[in-house]
Design an enzyme around this catalytic site. Structure first.
Site, PDB file in Angstrom:
ATOM      1  N   ARG A 143      62.712   0.815  62.920  1.00 53.29           N
ATOM      2  CA  ARG A 143      62.218   1.832  61.982  1.00 53.29           C
ATOM      3  C   ARG A 143      61.185   2.764  62.576  1.00 53.29           C
ATOM      4  NH1 ARG A 143      64.154  -1.837  59.362  1.00 53.29           N
ATOM      5  NH2 ARG A 143      63.083  -3.058  60.908  1.00 53.29           N
ATOM      6  N   THR A 144      60.165   2.187  63.196  1.00 50.71           N
ATOM      7  CA  THR A 144      59.044   3.039  63.591  1.00 50.71           C
ATOM      8  C   THR A 144      59.504   4.067  64.628  1.00 50.71           C
ATOM      9  OG1 THR A 144      57.561   1.216  63.143  1.00 50.71           O
ATOM     10  CG2 THR A 144      56.666   3.022  64.427  1.00 50.71           C
ATOM     11  N   LYS A 182      56.968  -1.807  86.910  1.00 48.28           N
ATOM     12  CA  LYS A 182      56.526  -1.735  88.310  1.00 48.28           C
ATOM     13  C   LYS A 182      55.023  -1.936  88.429  1.00 48.28           C
ATOM     14  CE  LYS A 182      59.957   1.825  89.363  1.00 48.28           C
ATOM     15  NZ  LYS A 182      60.077   3.243  89.753  1.00 48.28           N
ATOM     16  N   ARG A 241      53.689   2.229  71.230  1.00 53.08           N
ATOM     17  CA  ARG A 241      53.635   0.843  70.721  1.00 53.08           C
ATOM     18  C   ARG A 241      53.506  -0.081  71.924  1.00 53.08           C
ATOM     19  NH1 ARG A 241      57.528  -2.076  66.467  1.00 53.08           N
ATOM     20  NH2 ARG A 241      56.190  -0.828  65.144  1.00 53.08           N
ATOM     21  N   HIS A 255      48.405  -0.770  62.758  1.00 53.18           N
ATOM     22  CA  HIS A 255      49.649  -0.004  62.710  1.00 53.18           C
ATOM     23  C   HIS A 255      49.466   1.094  61.653  1.00 53.18           C
ATOM     24  CE1 HIS A 255      53.755   1.092  62.840  1.00 53.18           C
ATOM     25  NE2 HIS A 255      54.349  -0.081  62.701  1.00 53.18           N
TER      26      HIS A 255
HETATM   27  C1  NCD Z   1      56.080  -4.095  61.552  1.00 50.41           C
HETATM   28  C2  NCD Z   1      55.407  -4.113  62.917  1.00 50.41           C
HETATM   29  O1  NCD Z   1      56.000  -3.719  63.921  1.00 50.41           O
HETATM   30  O2  NCD Z   1      54.246  -4.495  62.934  1.00 50.41           O
HETATM   31  N1  NCD Z   1      57.302  -3.402  61.559  1.00 50.41           N
HETATM   32  C3  NCD Z   1      57.318  -2.053  61.392  1.00 50.41           C
HETATM   33  O3  NCD Z   1      56.701  -1.321  62.128  1.00 50.41           O
HETATM   34  N2  NCD Z   1      57.983  -1.571  60.345  1.00 50.41           N
HETATM   35  C4  NCD Z   1      56.164  -5.415  60.918  1.00 50.41           C
HETATM   36  C5  NCD Z   1      56.836  -6.525  61.661  1.00 50.41           C
HETATM   37  O4  NCD Z   1      57.329  -6.358  62.780  1.00 50.41           O
HETATM   38  O5  NCD Z   1      56.897  -7.617  61.089  1.00 50.41           O
END
Ligand code: NCD
Length: 302
Positions: free
Chosen positions: A51-52, A80, A101, A129
């Protein structure tokens, strides 16, 4: 240079402006089709995501911009041994804005220090997040028509769940919100967060029992037990199915409860409730695209 690293900067004023902008984009997509023409978003994902990452990419494409990036550490020069600081310095030459991320807490902050372009924290380890929080806030706003005076249940892995930490920061800034924190003892919120809530006079109760607390909730935010942050598999296996929201438990809840989840879900919400009008987690994922569009435009100064 504006970045979004920590949910602490999500003041009600800023969130209100982003939600209004996202709603306008949602209602008039053609007006924004070329807003980011010629601009490039880099998605630097060292950890898995569906999703993100894809909602960021879809957001930028919907604004007429382009995207590039990588979706795992193995596919980047991190394999690397390159540092995040060096990677972002280089990416700053190729893109206008970056979403990152990383499994390490603080990595997005580190990247922002060395970056010449706006950096968005798309999840740093078990820490924060903030764009999931924006997604959560626009969803709560849609279903409750307000962001204050709510009883918010947060259930599952409150220790490692970064979306929980960011959501608590943001929702604590609105008046008269209270939190019902439902988790096994070992997965309670981190001490620093409990201390911050206590110092800030935020109302919260910690419990291990979902069935007896669900009746008081306006929002129930379910979370996945964060397997990747556990030190051993045995603990994960023991705790993973601590809470399963099913029809029977949902029957104890208010008729206008909103059940949310950042997704992905594993077992914590039974599929039998997906068609209940109170289950809003797929709509939540949809709204994430529009609030990210609003954020990208804001950080690019468009
Ligand atoms: C979450 C995350 O990555 O922290 N997912 C997301 O970004 N929608 C929650 C999760 O992974 O459980």
């Amino acid at each position: 240079m504006k970045h979004l690293i920590d949910a602490k900067v999500l003041t009600p004023e800023y969130v209100g402006a982003l939600i209004s902008s996202a709603e306008d984009i949602l209602n008039n997509p053609s007006k924004y089709r070329e807003s980011c023409k010629g601009k490039i978003l880099a998605t630097l994902f060292y950890e898995p995501s569906t999703r993100t990452r894809l909602s960021f990419e879809s957001a930028m494409i919907g604004l007429g911009g382009s995207v590039l990036g990588f979706s795992s550490a193995e596919m980047s020069s991190a394999s690397k041994g390159e540092s995040v600081a060096d990677t972002i310095r280089v990416i700053s030459c190729y893109a206008d804005i970056a979403a990152i991320r990383h499994h390490k807490e603080g990595s997005a902050l580190a990247a922002s220090i060395y970056s010449n372009i706006p950096v968005i924290n798309a999840g740093d380890g078990g820490h924060q997040h903030p764009t999931q929080t924006l997604t959560d806030l626009i969803t709560i706003h849609k279903f409750k028509n307000k962001l204050d005076g709510l009883t918010i249940g947060l259930c599952g892995d409150l220790k490692f769940g970064r979306t929980v930490h960011s959501l608590i920061h943001a929702m604590s800034k609105y008046k008269n919100n209270s939190f019902l924190l439902v988790s096994p003892d070992e997965l309670r919120i981190p001490d620093y967060l409990r201390e911050e809530m206590t110092a800030g006079g935020v109302s919260f109760t910690e419990t291990e029992d979902l069935s007896s607390s669900i009746c008081d909730m306006d929002i129930l935010y379910m979370t996945r037990v964060q397997r990747e942050r556990f030190f051993n598999e045995e603990d994960y296996v023991r705790l993973k199915d601590s809470y399963i929201l099913n029809k029977q438990k949902l029957s104890l809840a208010k008729a206008d409860l909103a059940v949310m989840h950042p997704l992905p879900r594993v077992n914590e919400i039974a599929a039998e409730i997906d068609n209940d009008p109170r289950a809003v987690y797929f709509e939540q994922a949809r709204l994430g695209r529009y609030i990210r569009m609003a954020l990208i435009m804001d950080l690019l100064g468009i």
